[in-house]
Design a protein around this motif. Structure first.
Motif, PDB file in Angstrom:
ATOM      1  N   LYS A 161      13.666 -24.729  26.417  1.00 29.27           N
ATOM      2  CA  LYS A 161      13.166 -25.288  25.172  1.00 29.27           C
ATOM      3  C   LYS A 161      14.323 -25.764  24.324  1.00 29.27           C
ATOM      4  N   LEU A 162      14.184 -26.986  23.926  1.00 26.08           N
ATOM      5  CA  LEU A 162      15.242 -27.587  23.131  1.00 26.08           C
ATOM      6  C   LEU A 162      14.908 -27.446  21.658  1.00 26.08           C
ATOM      7  N   ARG A 163      15.857 -27.045  20.908  1.00 23.97           N
ATOM      8  CA  ARG A 163      15.674 -26.994  19.466  1.00 23.97           C
ATOM      9  C   ARG A 163      16.312 -28.239  18.881  1.00 23.97           C
ATOM     10  N   LEU A 164      15.518 -29.052  18.246  1.00 17.51           N
ATOM     11  CA  LEU A 164      16.059 -30.270  17.667  1.00 17.51           C
ATOM     12  C   LEU A 164      16.952 -29.950  16.489  1.00 17.51           C
ATOM     13  N   SER A 165      17.977 -30.717  16.370  1.00 18.62           N
ATOM     14  CA  SER A 165      18.864 -30.516  15.233  1.00 18.62           C
ATOM     15  C   SER A 165      18.188 -31.023  13.963  1.00 18.62           C
ATOM     16  N   LYS A 166      18.736 -30.657  12.849  1.00 24.34           N
ATOM     17  CA  LYS A 166      18.149 -31.071  11.579  1.00 24.34           C
ATOM     18  C   LYS A 166      18.176 -32.576  11.433  1.00 24.34           C
ATOM     19  N   GLU A 167      19.259 -33.149  11.881  1.00 22.52           N
ATOM     20  CA  GLU A 167      19.362 -34.594  11.759  1.00 22.52           C
ATOM     21  C   GLU A 167      18.303 -35.276  12.617  1.00 22.52           C
ATOM     22  N   GLN A 168      18.146 -34.774  13.800  1.00 23.57           N
ATOM     23  CA  GLN A 168      17.139 -35.363  14.683  1.00 23.57           C
ATOM     24  C   GLN A 168      15.747 -35.203  14.091  1.00 23.57           C
ATOM     25  N   ALA A 169      15.478 -34.017  13.615  1.00 22.15           N
ATOM     26  CA  ALA A 169      14.158 -33.769  13.035  1.00 22.15           C
ATOM     27  C   ALA A 169      13.922 -34.665  11.827  1.00 22.15           C
ATOM     28  N   LEU A 170      14.978 -34.870  11.074  1.00 21.07           N
ATOM     29  CA  LEU A 170      14.835 -35.691   9.877  1.00 21.07           C
ATOM     30  C   LEU A 170      14.492 -37.130  10.250  1.00 21.07           C
ATOM     31  N   VAL A 171      15.209 -37.641  11.204  1.00 17.59           N
ATOM     32  CA  VAL A 171      14.947 -39.016  11.616  1.00 17.59           C
ATOM     33  C   VAL A 171      13.543 -39.146  12.190  1.00 17.59           C
ATOM     34  N   LEU A 172      13.184 -38.188  13.000  1.00 15.93           N
ATOM     35  CA  LEU A 172      11.841 -38.226  13.574  1.00 15.93           C
ATOM     36  C   LEU A 172      10.789 -38.157  12.470  1.00 15.93           C
ATOM     37  N   GLU A 173      11.056 -37.319  11.518  1.00 16.29           N
ATOM     38  CA  GLU A 173      10.107 -37.157  10.421  1.00 16.29           C
ATOM     39  C   GLU A 173       9.974 -38.454   9.634  1.00 16.29           C
TER      40      GLU A 173
END
Length: 313
Positions: A161-173
């Motif tokens: 299971k990969l935990r997305l980084s905050k930056e990745q999550a932010l962009v996705l969001e």
DNA sequence: TCTACGTGACACATTACGTCA
DNA sequence: CGTGACGTAATGTGTCACGTA
């Protein structure tokens, strides 16, 4: 836009007129017509055309572009355009714009995953290496061991299971706020920008949609609960009034000593019933000539001068 | 024109992992 | 340190729309 025919003749999405562009954290406090969301969630009625029809909660995130064919609208738009990485590799881009493209097939979906290995082995697809170097904490699928694009299962059978980084999550969001769905090209561009696999982006959007829908369902439930409570209270009050009127009917001599019955005022716009006292308010249209009380009204049988507070009307 | 089939995409349910109290 | 709750990434399944033979 907020509405769609689900085939049941129901316009369920309430159009939510005021909040088409809400973020996931802001929902319509009165999602009245959206409440059957759970009932229209099922199968063929749910999405007669996934590309065209979205759920009400999705529509809340969609503004004008959600009208007919989002895909066509989104096509050609580079979401999260990265200055240099937005250009998709040739082998990635090949045929991606086509819904039936092999690459798109390979890069998404379970079938793809099953077929990916064969395709990759054949050299037709460049599997994006998922070396999340910056995510030191994630020793999962990343690093050099991530050769199972889309599979998710290592050779040891354990699911990484990969935990997305905050930056990745932010962009996705942020991307999700703009479009809750992405076309294959956008998916790949976003994946490339975030250094993720296309499948991961796809999965993230699917899960995100599910979470948003769940949230909306909770809001709907809360609203329905309040509606139920209000109606219960209203029903209780009306029952009481009925019993009072029945008692009055049985003992007419008490008429003149009774307070006038409660009258109901219905707001023509919201159709909500407000309780007022007939002695202190102007009789609503519904309660005048065509009042349901009609000849049953105790006041009708009483001479005008004897009516209590008759002058107040 | 109709039909069968393959494919892509999605919703949904579920599993499994990572984190935290 | 063990554990349960929780969030969420990932997986599996079913369905539909579309293109094609």
């Amino acid at each position: 836009m907020g509405e769609r025919d689900d085939g049941l003749g129901l316009s369920l999405s309430l159009s939510l007129g005021s909040n088409q562009n809400e973020s996931s954290s802001r929902f319509n406090p009165m999602p009245l017509a959206s409440f059957p969301s759970s009932s229209h969630m099922h199968m063929q009625n749910h999405y007669s055309h996934p590309q065209k029809i979205q759920n009400n909660w999705i529509q809340m995130f969609q503004s004008s572009e959600r009208n007919s064919d989002v895909r066509s609208f989104l096509r050609g738009i580079d979401v999260n355009r990265a200055p240099s990485t937005v250009v998709v590799d040739v082998e990635e881009d090949a045929g991606v714009s086509s819904p039936n493209s092999t690459v798109s097939s390979v890069m998404s979906g379970k079938r793809s995953e099953r077929e990916l290995m064969a395709a990759a082995a054949a050299g037709g697809v460049r599997v994006i290496e998922d070396n999340e170097a910056e995510r030191a904490s994630c020793s999962l699928g990343g690093g050099g061991s991530d050769d199972d694009d889309g599979g998710g299962n290592g050779d040891d059978g354990s699911r990484k299971k990969l935990r997305l980084s905050k930056e990745q999550a932010l962009v996705l969001e942020e991307t999700f706020k703009e479009h809750s769905t992405l076309n294959p090209k956008q998916k790949m561009a976003l994946a490339k920008q975030l250094n993720l696999r296309t499948r991961q982006v796809e999965v993230w959007f699917q899960n995100r949609r599910a979470r948003t829908k769940l949230k909306q369902t909770e809001v709907d439930c809360e609203y329905l609960k309040r509606c139920c409570e209000n109606l219960t209270e209203e029903n209780r009050r009306l029952q009481k009034e009925v019993s009072e009127l029945r008692a009055l009917k049985l003992s007419p001599h008490l008429y003149m000593h009774m307070k006038p019955p409660t009258t109901l005022t219905m707001c023509p716009s919201c159709e909500r019933v407000a309780v007022t006292s007939s002695s202190s308010s102007v009789a609503p249209p519904a309660m005048t000539s065509s009042s349901p009380m009609g000849p049953m009204s105790p006041w009708a049988a009483i001479p005008l001068r004897q009516r209590p507070a008759a002058g107040s009307h």
